[in-house]
Design a protein around this motif. Sequence first.
Motif, PDB file in Angstrom:
ATOM      1  N   ASP A  80       0.834  -1.202   0.000  1.00  0.00           N
ATOM      2  CA  ASP A  80       0.000   0.000   0.000  1.00  0.00           C
ATOM      3  C   ASP A  80       0.871   1.255   0.000  1.00  0.00           C
ATOM      4  O   ASP A  80       0.563   2.233  -0.681  1.00  0.00           O
ATOM      5  CB  ASP A  80      -0.925  -0.021   1.217  1.00  0.00           C
ATOM      6  CG  ASP A  80      -1.690   1.281   1.410  1.00  0.00           C
ATOM      7  OD1 ASP A  80      -2.051   1.917   0.401  1.00  0.00           O
ATOM      8  OD2 ASP A  80      -1.935   1.653   2.566  1.00  0.00           O
ATOM      9  N   SER A  84       0.255   3.756  -5.453  1.00  0.00           N
ATOM     10  CA  SER A  84      -0.611   4.918  -5.232  1.00  0.00           C
ATOM     11  C   SER A  84      -2.098   4.592  -5.399  1.00  0.00           C
ATOM     12  O   SER A  84      -2.937   5.274  -4.816  1.00  0.00           O
ATOM     13  CB  SER A  84      -0.220   6.044  -6.181  1.00  0.00           C
ATOM     14  OG  SER A  84      -0.422   5.642  -7.523  1.00  0.00           O
ATOM     15  N   GLN A  85      -2.439   3.582  -6.174  1.00  0.00           N
ATOM     16  CA  GLN A  85      -3.852   3.298  -6.423  1.00  0.00           C
ATOM     17  C   GLN A  85      -4.381   2.148  -5.568  1.00  0.00           C
ATOM     18  O   GLN A  85      -5.430   1.571  -5.859  1.00  0.00           O
ATOM     19  CB  GLN A  85      -4.065   3.013  -7.899  1.00  0.00           C
ATOM     20  CG  GLN A  85      -3.766   4.223  -8.742  1.00  0.00           C
ATOM     21  CD  GLN A  85      -4.026   4.004 -10.203  1.00  0.00           C
ATOM     22  OE1 GLN A  85      -4.538   2.984 -10.617  1.00  0.00           O
ATOM     23  NE2 GLN A  85      -3.668   4.986 -11.009  1.00  0.00           N
ATOM     24  N   GLU A  87      -5.319   1.456  -1.544  1.00  0.00           N
ATOM     25  CA  GLU A  87      -5.483   2.067  -0.222  1.00  0.00           C
ATOM     26  C   GLU A  87      -6.015   1.028   0.743  1.00  0.00           C
ATOM     27  O   GLU A  87      -6.976   0.324   0.445  1.00  0.00           O
ATOM     28  CB  GLU A  87      -6.464   3.242  -0.286  1.00  0.00           C
ATOM     29  CG  GLU A  87      -5.863   4.519  -0.786  1.00  0.00           C
ATOM     30  CD  GLU A  87      -6.830   5.668  -0.598  1.00  0.00           C
ATOM     31  OE1 GLU A  87      -7.462   5.745   0.465  1.00  0.00           O
ATOM     32  OE2 GLU A  87      -6.939   6.475  -1.539  1.00  0.00           O
TER      33      GLU A  87
END
Length: 117
Positions: A80, A84-85, A87
């Motif tokens: 994570d 970046s994409q 979460e």
Amino acid sequence: MMRALLQVVLNGVALLIAAKLIPGIHFTGGLLYLLLAGLVLGLINLLVKPVVSFFSFPLIVVTLGLFYLLINGLMLLLADALLSQLEIDGCLPAILGGLVIALVNWLVRAFTSEAEE
């Protein structure tokens, strides 16, 4: 070579399954980013996880292997931090997501190892 590519794809698919099943895991990337996430997760499991497992061996023994769940969650939190994409909203979703990913990998290995023999 083919087995490594298959493992990258399976890690990506397992991550997508975990994102669909576990509230608190959000994946917003496309197919190419999913393959990148599978590669990152595979590299983390190849390079970082053995070191962490080695140093936490006493805790693994004392908890009868349950500490592996926490290690899998920590590896997912590390992914994570690098992606970046992806979460993850906390430690519990990370542990549950690590459990889902481990189960998917275990199921795939159970069916593919018989086919290879």
